[in-house]
Design a protein around this motif. Structure first.
Motif, PDB file in Angstrom:
ATOM      1  N   GLN A 221       0.803  -1.219   0.000  1.00 19.54           N
ATOM      2  CA  GLN A 221       0.000   0.000   0.000  1.00 19.54           C
ATOM      3  C   GLN A 221       0.841   1.277   0.000  1.00 19.54           C
ATOM      4  OE1 GLN A 221      -3.391   0.020   2.805  1.00 19.54           O
ATOM      5  NE2 GLN A 221      -2.932  -2.133   3.206  1.00 19.54           N
ATOM      6  N   TYR A 222       2.084   1.176   0.442  1.00 25.40           N
ATOM      7  CA  TYR A 222       2.937   2.362   0.481  1.00 25.40           C
ATOM      8  C   TYR A 222       3.412   2.707  -0.930  1.00 25.40           C
ATOM      9  CZ  TYR A 222       3.297   1.476   5.513  1.00 25.40           C
ATOM     10  OH  TYR A 222       3.021   1.283   6.844  1.00 25.40           O
ATOM     11  N   THR A 223       3.551   4.001  -1.205  1.00 23.71           N
ATOM     12  CA  THR A 223       4.079   4.449  -2.490  1.00 23.71           C
ATOM     13  C   THR A 223       5.267   5.369  -2.258  1.00 23.71           C
ATOM     14  OG1 THR A 223       2.748   6.473  -2.650  1.00 23.71           O
ATOM     15  CG2 THR A 223       1.731   4.406  -3.437  1.00 23.71           C
ATOM     16  N   ALA A 224       6.119   5.464  -3.280  1.00 23.01           N
ATOM     17  CA  ALA A 224       7.266   6.366  -3.190  1.00 23.01           C
ATOM     18  C   ALA A 224       6.813   7.808  -3.027  1.00 23.01           C
ATOM     19  CB  ALA A 224       8.136   6.208  -4.442  1.00 23.01           C
ATOM     20  N   LYS A 228       7.937  10.696  -0.366  1.00 24.14           N
ATOM     21  CA  LYS A 228       8.433  12.004  -0.807  1.00 24.14           C
ATOM     22  C   LYS A 228       7.622  13.135  -0.177  1.00 24.14           C
ATOM     23  CE  LYS A 228      10.143  10.347  -5.284  1.00 24.14           C
ATOM     24  NZ  LYS A 228       9.910  10.334  -6.748  1.00 24.14           N
ATOM     25  N   ASP A 229       6.310  12.955  -0.154  1.00 22.06           N
ATOM     26  CA  ASP A 229       5.445  13.978   0.438  1.00 22.06           C
ATOM     27  C   ASP A 229       5.722  14.122   1.934  1.00 22.06           C
ATOM     28  OD1 ASP A 229       4.298  14.339  -2.026  1.00 22.06           O
ATOM     29  OD2 ASP A 229       2.509  13.142  -1.588  1.00 22.06           O
ATOM     30  N   PHE A 230       5.893  12.992   2.603  1.00 24.60           N
ATOM     31  CA  PHE A 230       6.139  13.047   4.039  1.00 24.60           C
ATOM     32  C   PHE A 230       7.497  13.688   4.329  1.00 24.60           C
ATOM     33  CE2 PHE A 230       7.317  11.592   8.229  1.00 24.60           C
ATOM     34  CZ  PHE A 230       6.131  11.736   8.930  1.00 24.60           C
ATOM     35  N   ILE A 239      13.445   7.749   7.410  1.00 28.38           N
ATOM     36  CA  ILE A 239      12.435   6.844   6.862  1.00 28.38           C
ATOM     37  C   ILE A 239      13.044   5.456   6.697  1.00 28.38           C
ATOM     38  CG2 ILE A 239      10.918   6.365   4.910  1.00 28.38           C
ATOM     39  CD1 ILE A 239      10.677   9.351   4.463  1.00 28.38           C
ATOM     40  N   ILE A 240      12.371   4.458   7.285  1.00 33.36           N
ATOM     41  CA  ILE A 240      12.899   3.091   7.357  1.00 33.36           C
ATOM     42  C   ILE A 240      11.842   2.139   6.807  1.00 33.36           C
ATOM     43  CG2 ILE A 240      13.851   1.369   8.916  1.00 33.36           C
ATOM     44  CD1 ILE A 240      14.178   3.896  10.895  1.00 33.36           C
ATOM     45  N   ALA A 241      12.172   1.418   5.743  1.00 39.07           N
ATOM     46  CA  ALA A 241      11.181   0.608   5.035  1.00 39.07           C
ATOM     47  C   ALA A 241      11.492  -0.878   5.099  1.00 39.07           C
ATOM     48  CB  ALA A 241      11.096   1.045   3.575  1.00 39.07           C
ATOM     49  N   GLU A 252      13.445   5.160  -1.877  1.00 31.12           N
ATOM     50  CA  GLU A 252      13.173   6.469  -1.292  1.00 31.12           C
ATOM     51  C   GLU A 252      13.494   6.519   0.203  1.00 31.12           C
ATOM     52  OE1 GLU A 252      12.288  10.385  -1.497  1.00 31.12           O
ATOM     53  OE2 GLU A 252      12.304   8.995  -3.209  1.00 31.12           O
ATOM     54  N   ALA A 253      13.622   5.341   0.828  1.00 35.61           N
ATOM     55  CA  ALA A 253      13.870   5.267   2.267  1.00 35.61           C
ATOM     56  C   ALA A 253      15.347   5.493   2.590  1.00 35.61           C
ATOM     57  CB  ALA A 253      13.418   3.911   2.792  1.00 35.61           C
ATOM     58  N   ASP A 254      15.617   5.812   3.843  1.00 32.02           N
ATOM     59  CA  ASP A 254      16.992   5.964   4.311  1.00 32.02           C
ATOM     60  C   ASP A 254      17.616   4.616   4.648  1.00 32.02           C
ATOM     61  OD1 ASP A 254      17.165   8.941   4.434  1.00 32.02           O
ATOM     62  OD2 ASP A 254      15.507   8.673   5.835  1.00 32.02           O
TER      63      ASP A 254
END
Length: 350
Positions: A221-224, A228-230, A239-241, A252-254
């Protein structure tokens, strides 16, 4: 499906489960690990169940294994062992108790039964399934083998015993790259999570990785663009995915890692703010241990994991209902795939 009204009436005949400040205070040592995310009134509701379960598991000679996605009152209140799929699989091989209660989803309970065929393995709700496990069958494995003859099949532990039995070796999100890299084959089939496979392909470019078209209903459900918006709104957040997320989300995550990897990363790095791009309970379960970290941002909840509740755990131990059985022949074959994962992980870690 459990009859919740009858269940509650039966439990009330045997245990004092009314909210209790006294019981809450008597179990304050457990509450200390979740006080940041569980309110005192809620703890007064949970504490009688926690006390009853902890007393009953001693009577039953039972051990409770809980996944990182369990709610805090289960994770901190009643669990004897917590961890991700690999950690729980390894710990399941060390269990000496007669009974294992699996606080997780059905494939995890099957894995514990496969590794402990002589023990009773209970799951508090048989309907605690998994979108990944439901996406692949042995016929799908056969289809992939026919398409890529000779390629070994690496199957995610988020699968049924039958699918594990049809595979060469299992993996988890924490050891998938290690397993794939360690195989003596240029082409590797990964099932059933296409996103995990694609993320592993980026980490192990020397291998040709092909995959089944399955995904996790939480992580897909998560999108790049969400990330980016967050980040634009809150640029100081780390950001940890989870690697079950789509590759552009991971990019996009760190940092990206398994549930245990995420915990290790946040514990070691101690970012001021952290957004965990995974199941909601992850942040809740480590919040009190990391008071200097502000866990922010959205999360997605797994409806299957949340089927496991204190009430259902107590019921399963009270009645000994919910025993998981695996056909012995299937179990033997599946055990080989799981054990090869454990052995190869240990070998490559040396």
């Amino acid at each position: 499906m459990l009859d919740q009204i009858a269940l509650r009436a039966e439990l009330a005949n045997h245990y004092d489960l009314a909210p209790s400040i006294e019981t809450a205070e008597a179990n304050a040592h457990l509450y200390a690990n979740m006080s940041r995310v569980v309110s005192p009134p809620d703890w007064a509701i949970f504490a009688p169940y926690v006390a009853a379960i902890n007393a009953l598991k001693k009577k039953r000679n039972a051990v409770i294994l809980a996944h990182n996605y369990m709610t805090p009152e289960i994770y901190h209140g009643i669990a004897d062992v917590v961890g991700d799929s690999l950690q729980l699989a390894i710990e399941a091989t060390k269990v000496e108790a007669d009974v294992i209660v699996q606080c997780g989803v059905h494939f995890m309970a099957e894995t514990s039964k496969i590794l402990n065929p002589s023990k009773t393995v209970l799951i508090p709700d048989m309907e605690a399934g998994c979108s990944l496990a439901e996406s692949i069958t042995p016929a799908g494995i056969a289809q992939m083998r026919a398409k890529y003859p000779g390629a070994p099949v690496v199957t995610y532990v988020n699968t049924t015993a039958e699918v594990k039995a049809a595979s060469d070796i299992c993996c988890t999100s924490s050891n998938a790259a290690q397993i794939v890299r360690g195989l003596d084959s240029d082409t590797v089939i990964m099932t059933p999570d296409k996103y995990l496979a694609q993320n592993i392909a980026n980490l192990v470019p020397e291998k040709r990785i092909v995959w089944w078209d399955g995904s996790c209903i939480v992580h897909e459900q998560y999108t790049a663009q969400d990330l980016k918006d967050f980040r634009e709104w809150n640029p100081d957040t780390r950001i940890i995915a989870h690697p079950e997320c789509p590759p552009d989300v991971v990019a996009e995550a760190d940092f990206s890692g398994s549930t245990s990897g995420i915990i290790d990363y946040v514990t070691q790095k101690r970012p001021e703010k952290a957004m965990l791009v995974t199941e909601c309970s992850m942040a809740s379960n480590i919040a009190d241990a990391l008071p200097d970290v502000d866990f922010v941002g959205p999360c997605n909840m797994c409806p299957y994991m949340k089927k496991i509740t204190l009430e259902k755990v107590l019921w399963s131990l009270h009645t000994m209902d919910g025993a998981v059985e695996v056909d012995p022949l299937i179990a033997d074959q599946a055990r080989g795939a799981v054990q090869r994962m454990i052995d190869l992980s240990a070998q490559l870690a040396d």
